[in-house]
Design a protein around this motif. Structure first.
Motif, PDB file in Angstrom:
ATOM      1  N   GLU A  30      34.364  42.949 -35.372  1.00  0.00           N
ATOM      2  CA  GLU A  30      33.478  43.836 -36.105  1.00  0.00           C
ATOM      3  C   GLU A  30      32.649  42.996 -37.065  1.00  0.00           C
ATOM      4  O   GLU A  30      33.163  42.094 -37.718  1.00  0.00           O
ATOM      5  CB  GLU A  30      34.298  44.862 -36.875  1.00  0.00           C
ATOM      6  CG  GLU A  30      33.474  45.868 -37.628  1.00  0.00           C
ATOM      7  CD  GLU A  30      34.332  46.931 -38.270  1.00  0.00           C
ATOM      8  OE1 GLU A  30      34.794  47.820 -37.532  1.00  0.00           O
ATOM      9  OE2 GLU A  30      34.554  46.848 -39.471  1.00  0.00           O
ATOM     10  N   THR A  32      29.859  43.491 -40.217  1.00  0.00           N
ATOM     11  CA  THR A  32      29.236  44.440 -41.135  1.00  0.00           C
ATOM     12  C   THR A  32      28.158  43.726 -41.926  1.00  0.00           C
ATOM     13  O   THR A  32      28.405  42.678 -42.521  1.00  0.00           O
ATOM     14  CB  THR A  32      30.275  45.047 -42.099  1.00  0.00           C
ATOM     15  OG1 THR A  32      31.290  45.701 -41.344  1.00  0.00           O
ATOM     16  CG2 THR A  32      29.627  46.043 -43.046  1.00  0.00           C
ATOM     17  N   GLU A  34      25.395  44.297 -44.983  1.00  0.00           N
ATOM     18  CA  GLU A  34      25.081  45.173 -46.100  1.00  0.00           C
ATOM     19  C   GLU A  34      23.692  44.843 -46.618  1.00  0.00           C
ATOM     20  O   GLU A  34      23.353  43.675 -46.810  1.00  0.00           O
ATOM     21  CB  GLU A  34      26.122  45.024 -47.205  1.00  0.00           C
ATOM     22  CG  GLU A  34      27.481  45.544 -46.764  1.00  0.00           C
ATOM     23  CD  GLU A  34      28.488  45.614 -47.882  1.00  0.00           C
ATOM     24  OE1 GLU A  34      28.077  45.749 -49.051  1.00  0.00           O
ATOM     25  OE2 GLU A  34      29.676  45.538 -47.580  1.00  0.00           O
ATOM     26  N   ALA A  60      25.142  49.968 -45.345  1.00  0.00           N
ATOM     27  CA  ALA A  60      25.852  49.081 -44.423  1.00  0.00           C
ATOM     28  C   ALA A  60      25.561  49.439 -42.975  1.00  0.00           C
ATOM     29  O   ALA A  60      25.409  50.608 -42.629  1.00  0.00           O
ATOM     30  CB  ALA A  60      27.353  49.156 -44.668  1.00  0.00           C
ATOM     31  N   THR A  62      27.380  48.545 -39.338  1.00  0.00           N
ATOM     32  CA  THR A  62      28.558  47.943 -38.742  1.00  0.00           C
ATOM     33  C   THR A  62      28.380  47.884 -37.240  1.00  0.00           C
ATOM     34  O   THR A  62      28.026  48.881 -36.611  1.00  0.00           O
ATOM     35  CB  THR A  62      29.827  48.748 -39.078  1.00  0.00           C
ATOM     36  OG1 THR A  62      29.955  48.804 -40.494  1.00  0.00           O
ATOM     37  CG2 THR A  62      31.068  48.110 -38.468  1.00  0.00           C
ATOM     38  N   THR A  64      30.418  46.927 -33.766  1.00  0.00           N
ATOM     39  CA  THR A  64      31.746  46.689 -33.216  1.00  0.00           C
ATOM     40  C   THR A  64      31.603  46.356 -31.738  1.00  0.00           C
ATOM     41  O   THR A  64      30.861  47.023 -31.020  1.00  0.00           O
ATOM     42  CB  THR A  64      32.637  47.943 -33.366  1.00  0.00           C
ATOM     43  OG1 THR A  64      32.633  48.308 -34.754  1.00  0.00           O
ATOM     44  CG2 THR A  64      34.041  47.690 -32.903  1.00  0.00           C
TER      45      THR A  64
END
Length: 69
Positions: A30, A32, A34, A60, A62, A64
């Motif tokens: 994952e 992330t 920001e 954010a 994200t 995956t």
């Protein structure tokens, strides 16, 4: 290390993204990102006559990776 042994270098953002995704897929990884008040003008196409969409990012994102079932 000779030129023949030197790995290919990533030279563009899309190459970097594809390479990172390929390395992380199958590892339940994952990522992330920001953003705080980031503004981006996204072109509709390549070339001098492109129209632009103005995006504002605050929060954010994200990403995956996973294998298809």
């Amino acid at each position: 290390m000779s030129d023949a042994e030197t790995p290919d270098e990533t030279t563009t953002w899309p190459e970097l993204a594809i390479g990172l995704y390929d390395r992380l897929t199958g590892r339940n990884a994952e990522i992330t990102y920001e953003f705080e008040d980031m503004e981006v003008d996204v072109p509709s196409k390549t070339g001098e006559d492109a129209d632009y969409a103005h995006w504002r990012l605050d929060g954010a994102l994200t990403i995956t990776t996973r294998e298809r079932e």
